[in-house]
Design a protein around this motif. Structure first.
Motif: not given
Length: 362
Positions: A82-89, A45-46, A147-159
């Motif tokens: 899984x790949x973002x810092x907030x749940x948004x709306x 639900x994004x 998905x890990x490559x798409x996040x760029x410099x962001x570290x991969x989350x355990x989720x």
């Protein structure tokens, strides 16, 4: 190195051929005995769904439901982070997905639509399932890698790393035995099959607690967005199901084409034009080559007018239903509550069985 690449490519092609043959067999079995099958599918639900979702997956879910297959649709709200810092709306996005599902023809009287976070027993299955796969196996999953490559410099989350195990839990908690997927999603089904097999062997003494689910390959072609890239919620290049007719027209007018005036269907040489022709074909039932021939040398302008008319005509009933449903938020919540209740009942039974075979009943 070339030998290794060739061998890997051949192996992948062979695996796909086996999956395609199996899918053909499954389609025949569905036609004969639809009640033997339970499908699990869903969308994060994004944001609202678009034409690519509809022709790629949603229309097929409705087809299977109408054929008599038991359809489960998960709205995986936990997977948003899984790949973002907030749940948004998040709550709004869940409502938008539900509107798209119902307007497209998902029938809540026969299908089960539910959210991850509302089914605790489903998520508890993650613990034993995680013990059945290695970190290396998870890192090799193509979706995790992409998905890990798409996040760029962001570290991969355990989720994100355990994303394939989440999907396995979604499938196996309800004993889904059929998962409609595209070619790129086959590894997720393989992970679910692996987890089912290992659970039965390691924890259940060979008892079949979880049957290994089958992949049902969808043959839908990929639609490009108005910028020529794959249609995507995150790129903002998509025609959403909820778009008005004027919004649809404005988006299609901006769609990328090429400098050739004569319209031809050439997916390799003219991918943007071919995608527009394919869109019209899916909406009208006409062959894309015939659509191209009907336009001839009248150019991209005429093509875009034709595509706009085809899309708006095809989706007019869906959009009307969607608008009507949006006016009754209480009904939407009731649909979700009913789906969550059924999912919880099944998940509790499954978890209870798992705990018994694992000697965890105290």
């Amino acid at each position: 190195m070339s030998t290794t690449v060739t061998t890997t490519t051949d192996s992948t092609a062979a695996s796909f051929a086996v999956s395609a043959a199996r899918s053909a067999q499954l389609e025949a079995q569905i036609a004969e005995r639809p009640a033997d099958f339970r499908v699990l599918t869903g969308d994060r639900p994004t944001g609202a769904l678009h034409l690519g979702h509809y022709f790629g997956t949603l229309a097929n879910r409705v087809r299977l439901q109408r054929a008599g297959v038991d359809v489960f649709v998960v709205i995986p709200d936990y997977q948003v982070i899984t790949d973002r810092d907030s749940v948004g709306q998040l709550s709004r996005n869940v409502d938008e997905l539900l509107l798209d599902y119902l307007a497209a023809g998902i029938d809540p009287d026969t299908a089960t639509v539910f959210t991850h976070s509302a089914v605790p027993a489903l998520n508890q299955l993650m613990l034993p399932f995680l013990s059945l796969v290695t970190a290396a196996e998870l890192r090799r999953n193509p979706t995790v890698k992409a998905e890990a490559e798409a996040t760029g410099e962001r570290a991969m989350s355990g989720l994100l790393l355990t994303y394939p195990v989440h999907q396995a839990a979604d499938i196996l908690f309800c004993h889904g035995n059929l998962v409609p997927v595209g070619r790129d999603q086959l590894p997720h089904v393989e992970t679910a099959r692996l987890i089912a097999r290992r659970f039965n062997e390691r924890y259940a003494g060979g008892e079949v607690v979880f049957a290994e689910p089958d992949a049902l390959l969808t043959g839908a072609s990929v639609l490009l967005g108005i910028d020529g890239a794959k249609m995507s919620k995150s790129r903002g290049n998509a025609i959403e199901l909820r778009s008005t007719e004027d919004e649809t027209a404005a988006l299609i007018r901006r769609a990328k084409t090429d400098a050739h005036r004569t319209i031809t269907y050439d997916p390799v040489g003219r991918p943007e034009v071919a995608s527009l022709l394919l869109t019209a074909s899916m909406c009208t039932g006409a062959d894309p080559v015939d659509v191209a021939d009907s336009i001839g040398d009248r150019g991209a302008g005429a093509l875009k007018v034709l595509v706009t008319e085809a899309v708006n005509e095809y989706f007019r009933p869906l959009r009307r239903r969607r608008s009507d449903l949006a006016g009754d938020p209480g009904y939407l919540r009731a649909v979700l509550a009913r789906g969550n209740a059924r999912a919880n009942e099944i998940a509790d039974d499954t978890l209870g069985h798992v705990r018994r075979v694992m000697d965890m009943t105290y």
